[in-house]
Enzyme design. Structure first.
Site, mmCIF file in Angstrom:
data_model
loop_
_atom_site.group_PDB
_atom_site.id
_atom_site.type_symbol
_atom_site.label_atom_id
_atom_site.label_comp_id
_atom_site.label_asym_id
_atom_site.label_seq_id
_atom_site.Cartn_x
_atom_site.Cartn_y
_atom_site.Cartn_z
ATOM 1 N N HIS A 133 -4.474 37.401 31.678
ATOM 2 C CA HIS A 133 -5.163 38.368 32.522
ATOM 3 C C HIS A 133 -5.081 37.905 33.967
ATOM 4 O O HIS A 133 -5.623 36.877 34.322
ATOM 5 C CB HIS A 133 -6.627 38.481 32.074
ATOM 6 C CG HIS A 133 -7.420 39.474 32.828
ATOM 7 N ND1 HIS A 133 -8.730 39.266 33.153
ATOM 8 C CD2 HIS A 133 -7.094 40.682 33.332
ATOM 9 C CE1 HIS A 133 -9.188 40.301 33.822
ATOM 10 N NE2 HIS A 133 -8.214 41.174 33.948
ATOM 11 N N GLU A 174 -1.036 40.756 32.199
ATOM 12 C CA GLU A 174 -1.835 41.930 32.545
ATOM 13 C C GLU A 174 -2.123 41.826 34.027
ATOM 14 O O GLU A 174 -2.479 40.764 34.529
ATOM 15 C CB GLU A 174 -3.149 41.935 31.751
ATOM 16 C CG GLU A 174 -4.050 43.129 32.028
ATOM 17 C CD GLU A 174 -4.922 42.992 33.271
ATOM 18 O OE1 GLU A 174 -5.324 44.034 33.805
ATOM 19 O OE2 GLU A 174 -5.180 41.866 33.736
ATOM 20 N N ASP A 234 -3.369 44.217 37.809
ATOM 21 C CA ASP A 234 -4.011 45.399 38.364
ATOM 22 C C ASP A 234 -3.209 45.895 39.563
ATOM 23 O O ASP A 234 -2.778 45.087 40.379
ATOM 24 C CB ASP A 234 -5.423 45.050 38.839
ATOM 25 C CG ASP A 234 -6.241 44.398 37.740
ATOM 26 O OD1 ASP A 234 -6.747 45.135 36.895
ATOM 27 O OD2 ASP A 234 -6.344 43.156 37.721
ATOM 28 N N HIS A 289 -6.802 42.597 42.080
ATOM 29 C CA HIS A 289 -7.800 42.935 41.064
ATOM 30 C C HIS A 289 -8.956 43.770 41.601
ATOM 31 O O HIS A 289 -9.320 44.784 41.021
ATOM 32 C CB HIS A 289 -8.346 41.671 40.409
ATOM 33 C CG HIS A 289 -9.436 41.935 39.421
ATOM 34 N ND1 HIS A 289 -9.179 42.523 38.194
ATOM 35 C CD2 HIS A 289 -10.752 41.720 39.465
ATOM 36 C CE1 HIS A 289 -10.307 42.650 37.535
ATOM 37 N NE2 HIS A 289 -11.287 42.161 38.287
#
Length: 86
Positions: A14, A43, A45, A58
């Site tokens: 993440h 992962e 953003d 993020h």
């Protein structure tokens, strides 16, 4: 629904493999390279900013990682491209 077994059998990094306190900042190329070295799924953003540029970050506000209290959606790429992350 597609077969998603790979999500259950692989670790997911993440925001990459990071440690903000040790200079490996989340959502940076270094954090992603470390995740790739571990063969982790990454992962991340993404945000479209004021000038329609897409950036990986993020938070909605850049303050936590930059010290500058500004919403990402009001930034242009030219304004943020040289900002150093903490």
């Amino acid at each position: 629904m597609k077969d998603i077994k790979f999500l259950k059998s692989n670790l997911i990094a993440h925001r990459g493999v990071y440690n903000n306190n040790k200079g490996v900042i989340e959502n940076t190329m270094l954090a992603f390279k470390k995740a790739m070295e571990c063969e982790y799924i990454i992962e991340l953003d993404v945000h479209a900013i004021k000038d329609s540029t897409v950036v990986v970050f993020h938070d909605d506000n850049i303050k936590r990682l930059t010290g500058i209290d500004k919403k990402l959606k009001y930034c242009t790429y030219e304004e943020i491209k040289d900002i150093k992350l903490r």
